[in-house]
Each structure stands twice: as C-alpha cells, then as structure tokens.
Design a protein around this motif. Sequence first.
Motif, PDB file in Angstrom:
ATOM      1  N   ALA A  20       0.627  -0.924  -0.366  1.00 23.13           N
ATOM      2  CA  ALA A  20      -0.389  -0.067   0.318  1.00 23.13           C
ATOM      3  C   ALA A  20       0.922   1.445  -0.150  1.00 23.13           C
ATOM      4  CB  ALA A  20      -1.326   0.166   1.127  1.00 23.13           C
ATOM      5  N   SER A  21       1.800   1.375   0.629  1.00 19.84           N
ATOM      6  CA  SER A  21       2.885   2.028   0.875  1.00 19.84           C
ATOM      7  C   SER A  21       3.320   2.425  -0.645  1.00 19.84           C
ATOM      8  CB  SER A  21       3.859   2.369   2.264  1.00 19.84           C
ATOM      9  OG  SER A  21       3.651   2.018   3.268  1.00 19.84           O
ATOM     10  N   ALA A  22       3.750   1.365  -0.871  1.00 20.14           N
ATOM     11  CA  ALA A  22       4.533   1.645  -2.628  1.00 20.14           C
ATOM     12  C   ALA A  22       3.939   1.955  -4.156  1.00 20.14           C
ATOM     13  CB  ALA A  22       4.690  -0.036  -2.760  1.00 20.14           C
ATOM     14  N   MET A  23       2.651   1.881  -3.127  1.00 22.29           N
ATOM     15  CA  MET A  23       1.100   2.631  -4.252  1.00 22.29           C
ATOM     16  C   MET A  23       0.997   3.920  -3.761  1.00 22.29           C
ATOM     17  SD  MET A  23      -1.249  -0.612  -5.367  1.00 22.29           S
ATOM     18  CE  MET A  23      -2.165   0.770  -6.552  1.00 22.29           C
ATOM     19  N   ALA A  24       1.079   4.644  -2.460  1.00 23.27           N
ATOM     20  CA  ALA A  24       0.835   5.695  -2.676  1.00 23.27           C
ATOM     21  C   ALA A  24       1.795   6.112  -2.717  1.00 23.27           C
ATOM     22  CB  ALA A  24       1.472   6.056  -0.037  1.00 23.27           C
ATOM     23  N   ARG A  25       3.695   5.515  -2.837  1.00 20.53           N
ATOM     24  CA  ARG A  25       4.738   6.513  -3.545  1.00 20.53           C
ATOM     25  C   ARG A  25       4.841   6.612  -5.115  1.00 20.53           C
ATOM     26  NH1 ARG A  25      10.443   3.178  -3.212  1.00 20.53           N
ATOM     27  NH2 ARG A  25      11.638   5.213  -4.664  1.00 20.53           N
ATOM     28  N   SER A  26       3.942   5.292  -5.540  1.00 14.14           N
ATOM     29  CA  SER A  26       3.956   5.762  -7.176  1.00 14.14           C
ATOM     30  C   SER A  26       3.105   5.797  -8.065  1.00 14.14           C
ATOM     31  CB  SER A  26       4.118   3.679  -7.745  1.00 14.14           C
ATOM     32  OG  SER A  26       4.868   3.230  -7.538  1.00 14.14           O
ATOM     33  N   CYS A  27       1.637   6.124  -7.037  1.00 11.87           N
ATOM     34  CA  CYS A  27       0.641   7.127  -7.588  1.00 11.87           C
ATOM     35  C   CYS A  27      -0.486   7.486  -6.336  1.00 11.87           C
ATOM     36  CB  CYS A  27      -0.131   6.114  -8.607  1.00 11.87           C
ATOM     37  SG  CYS A  27      -0.500   4.597  -8.172  1.00 11.87           S
ATOM     38  N   PRO A  28      -0.104   8.538  -5.776  1.00 11.03           N
ATOM     39  CA  PRO A  28      -0.131   9.646  -4.298  1.00 11.03           C
ATOM     40  C   PRO A  28      -2.391   9.754  -5.197  1.00 11.03           C
ATOM     41  CG  PRO A  28       1.633  10.532  -4.984  1.00 11.03           C
ATOM     42  CD  PRO A  28       1.773   8.867  -6.523  1.00 11.03           C
ATOM     43  N   ALA A  29      -2.130  10.723  -6.232  1.00 12.47           N
ATOM     44  CA  ALA A  29      -2.976  11.313  -6.751  1.00 12.47           C
ATOM     45  C   ALA A  29      -4.091  10.603  -7.148  1.00 12.47           C
ATOM     46  CB  ALA A  29      -2.723  12.300  -7.316  1.00 12.47           C
ATOM     47  N   ARG A  30      -3.880   8.524  -7.325  1.00 11.33           N
ATOM     48  CA  ARG A  30      -5.254   8.260  -7.814  1.00 11.33           C
ATOM     49  C   ARG A  30      -6.230   7.513  -6.360  1.00 11.33           C
ATOM     50  NH1 ARG A  30      -2.550   5.815 -13.295  1.00 11.33           N
ATOM     51  NH2 ARG A  30      -1.904   7.347 -14.728  1.00 11.33           N
ATOM     52  N   LEU A  31      -5.320   7.877  -5.367  1.00 14.97           N
ATOM     53  CA  LEU A  31      -5.662   6.371  -3.984  1.00 14.97           C
ATOM     54  C   LEU A  31      -6.598   7.333  -3.207  1.00 14.97           C
ATOM     55  CD1 LEU A  31      -2.585   4.782  -3.928  1.00 14.97           C
ATOM     56  CD2 LEU A  31      -4.337   3.656  -5.039  1.00 14.97           C
ATOM     57  N   ALA A  32      -8.062   6.993  -2.879  1.00 18.31           N
ATOM     58  CA  ALA A  32      -8.650   7.343  -1.983  1.00 18.31           C
ATOM     59  C   ALA A  32      -7.914   7.262  -0.847  1.00 18.31           C
ATOM     60  CB  ALA A  32     -10.418   7.596  -2.692  1.00 18.31           C
ATOM     61  N   GLY A  33      -7.153   6.408  -0.219  1.00 19.75           N
ATOM     62  CA  GLY A  33      -7.442   5.869   0.726  1.00 19.75           C
ATOM     63  C   GLY A  33      -6.561   4.462   1.076  1.00 19.75           C
ATOM     64  N   LEU A  34      -5.946   4.185   2.210  1.00 20.04           N
ATOM     65  CA  LEU A  34      -4.794   3.151   1.762  1.00 20.04           C
ATOM     66  C   LEU A  34      -5.266   1.787   2.483  1.00 20.04           C
ATOM     67  CD1 LEU A  34      -1.420   4.811   1.966  1.00 20.04           C
ATOM     68  CD2 LEU A  34      -2.423   4.523   0.640  1.00 20.04           C
ATOM     69  N   GLY A  35      -6.389   1.960   3.069  1.00 20.41           N
ATOM     70  CA  GLY A  35      -7.661   1.011   4.093  1.00 20.41           C
ATOM     71  C   GLY A  35      -7.330   0.717   5.443  1.00 20.41           C
ATOM     72  N   GLY A  36      -5.960   1.238   5.888  1.00 25.83           N
ATOM     73  CA  GLY A  36      -5.902   1.406   7.534  1.00 25.83           C
ATOM     74  C   GLY A  36      -4.792   1.771   7.271  1.00 25.83           C
ATOM     75  N   GLY A  37      -3.986   2.014   9.127  1.00 22.88           N
ATOM     76  CA  GLY A  37      -3.311   2.866   9.441  1.00 22.88           C
ATOM     77  C   GLY A  37      -4.051   4.316  10.004  1.00 22.88           C
ATOM     78  N   TYR A  38      -3.743   5.581   9.539  1.00 23.06           N
ATOM     79  CA  TYR A  38      -3.733   6.587  10.538  1.00 23.06           C
ATOM     80  C   TYR A  38      -5.593   7.097   9.637  1.00 23.06           C
ATOM     81  CZ  TYR A  38      -5.097  11.494  11.328  1.00 23.06           C
ATOM     82  OH  TYR A  38      -5.827  12.285  11.667  1.00 23.06           O
ATOM     83  N   LEU A  39      -6.243   6.972   9.354  1.00 26.80           N
ATOM     84  CA  LEU A  39      -7.762   7.905   8.971  1.00 26.80           C
ATOM     85  C   LEU A  39      -8.318   8.779   9.039  1.00 26.80           C
ATOM     86  CD1 LEU A  39      -9.827   4.405   9.121  1.00 26.80           C
ATOM     87  CD2 LEU A  39      -7.976   5.014   7.354  1.00 26.80           C
TER      88      LEU A  39
END
Length: 369
Positions: A183-202
């Motif tokens: 999930a962090s790797a995806m946030a690094r690669s395409c942060p603008a396309r993600l509405a949320g990573l599913g867990g962690g701080y919300l």
Amino acid sequence: MSAIAAHAAAQQADTREARTRLLEAETRQAIAEAERAELLARLPPGQAKPLAGAIDTRQFGAAGLVRAFDLALELAQQVCAVLPPDRPTLLYDPAVAQGIVAARHVDGALARLADELAARNRELARYIETHTPAGSRRAALPLLWLAAPPAVLRAGADLAALFRSDTTLAGIAYGEGARALFASAMARSCPARLAGLGGGYLGELDGARHERLLGRVRALSVHRATLAGHVAALERLADAAKGELKKELAAVARAAEGQLEGVDAFIEALKAGEASDRSPLFVTARYLGLAERSAGALVLDVDLRLEGMSLVKDNLFTGPRLSLSGVALLWYRLHEPDGRLLKADALRRVTRPVRVELDGEVMRGEFWR
C-alpha cells in the motif's frame, strides 16, 4: 640310526632359523609402520581436499527480504499503471469497509433522528396547545404515531445493538506486513489516484469533524429535552382530564415516553465520552473522513505474498558468500462500488540471485545503501 638322527637335527635347525627370520621380518615391518605413523603425525599430508561447503539459511533471512522489497516497489508501479486516472481508488480492507458503513449509519442516524424528533415535537406542541384550558379545539394525532416509535428510532436501536458487543475493528494481517508495504509502495507511485490505503491513520484527529459530530449529538439532546417537557405536560393534562379525553392523553403520553426511552438508548449507545472502537461516535469520527473521500471511488482488492531467500555458502578457501533472491506473488481485482468487476490479474516475480561478499564489498548491484 645315526644318519636319521643327523637328518632330524638338521631339519630342527632349519625350522628354528626360519622362525627367527620371520620374527625379524615382522619386527622390521612393525618398526617401519611405527616410524611412518610418527612421520605422518609430524608432517601435513601431501594433498589436502577443500571442504565441501555448508549451506546456512538461518542467519541472513532479513537480507533476502531486501530483494522482495524491491519486487514490491516494481509491482506497485505496474498496478498503478492499470488504475483509471480520472477516478480515485480505495484499497479494500474488510475491517475498514465495516468501519465506513458503520460511520455512515451513525452519521445518517444522528441527522435523521434529530429531524424526526423536531417534527414530533412540533406535532406534540400543537396537540398540547389545543388541550390546555384556553384551547378552543382538539387536534388529532395519527394513530400510527401513537402505536409505535418512529422508524428512525428503531433503526437507531438496531445500530446501538450492533455496537454493544466487545468486537473491535482491527485490520486483517497479510503476512509480515506485506500488504501494508505494498500500500505504501502504491502511495509512492501514484498518490493522486488513491482515495485511501485501507488502514493506518484515517483522520481521527480531525478536530472539525469531531466538533461537527458532537454538535449533532448536542442538537439531538436539545430535541430530547423538549420531548421530555412535552411528556411532562401530557401527564399533567391527563391527570386533570376525565373520561375518554383522559385515556387519550395518557395514551399519547405513553407513546411519547416510549420515544423518549428510544432516544435515551441511542444517545447512551453512542458512548460519546469513550475513545475506543467500542464507541460508535469514535468509530464515526475515525472513518467518516475516509467515507467522504472514497465516495464513488473504485475498490482495489489486493493480496500479496513476499518471501526473501538467503543462501550463505562457507568454503575453506573462498570464505563465506551471501546470495540473495526474492519472490513475490500478487493478485488484484478492481471493482466498482456496486461490486462489478472491472479488471483482475495475477502476477509473479522471482529475482535472479545476487551474490554479495560479507566483508562489505559489493560483487554486483547496489545492495549496500
């Protein structure tokens, strides 16, 4: 006789001589073997074979995960490439999905219940006004209103029952943090396309959202206090009335009191003063922001297994050598919010072993960084 005796004596002499020679030969052989053994003990052998080598996979397990880590970064870029650029995507997590649904229910129930109580209070106010001594006419309330609490109160009671258990909302583990890493790797690669990573701080530390939710609870409490005042007024009117009017006023008072108990149960179930996953209000504050950000977003369901392979080979002449490799197994499914499947794929990656000298010198690649 003399000839026979002489021949026997000669044979005996030959036998003794043969025995003496055999004993001397055995003695010389034993001495030679002893001298050879002593010599071998003092000198190294003429040829020495190298050790066959030992394979050890226990001491460098984390080093192999470095190669698997690199695979996770590569796969994240590949998955980001298939996400639509014009719509946000939410990484699916069952516990987070449950929290979002619960937050929407609580937030919606707070708003609907406040509106419902405001409408009921207006009706009761008109009804009470017409039955006071100065009133000139009687206003009839719907029989359905008298028979049962509003549907919103029943929904609120169901929601309160849902959160009375001790079950806490917790993320489901996917190996040794492989899914969180991806999930962090995806946030690094395409942060603008993600509405949320599913867990962690919300977003549970958002003070504005907390204040808005507490404001709704306070507004509901105001409507509850007004309803309690109407119940007291109805009871006073029922005490002063007679006949059929007394029965009618008592029935209306009992119906209003039932609604009052339902509102009290709902407010108590919110557990506004408790900061834990057992508090629906806390859960709402935690997940409501993600629910708002992910409205209409696509849902990406991902599972990943990462494994690092480390081989350490010990050799008499070459010394220890470390070889690293990584394995990644990934599948994903991209859904519309209504469950329709848009895309799906299963990917695997295995890296070629990279040899690294344990004294810190790099054989190849950029491992030491």
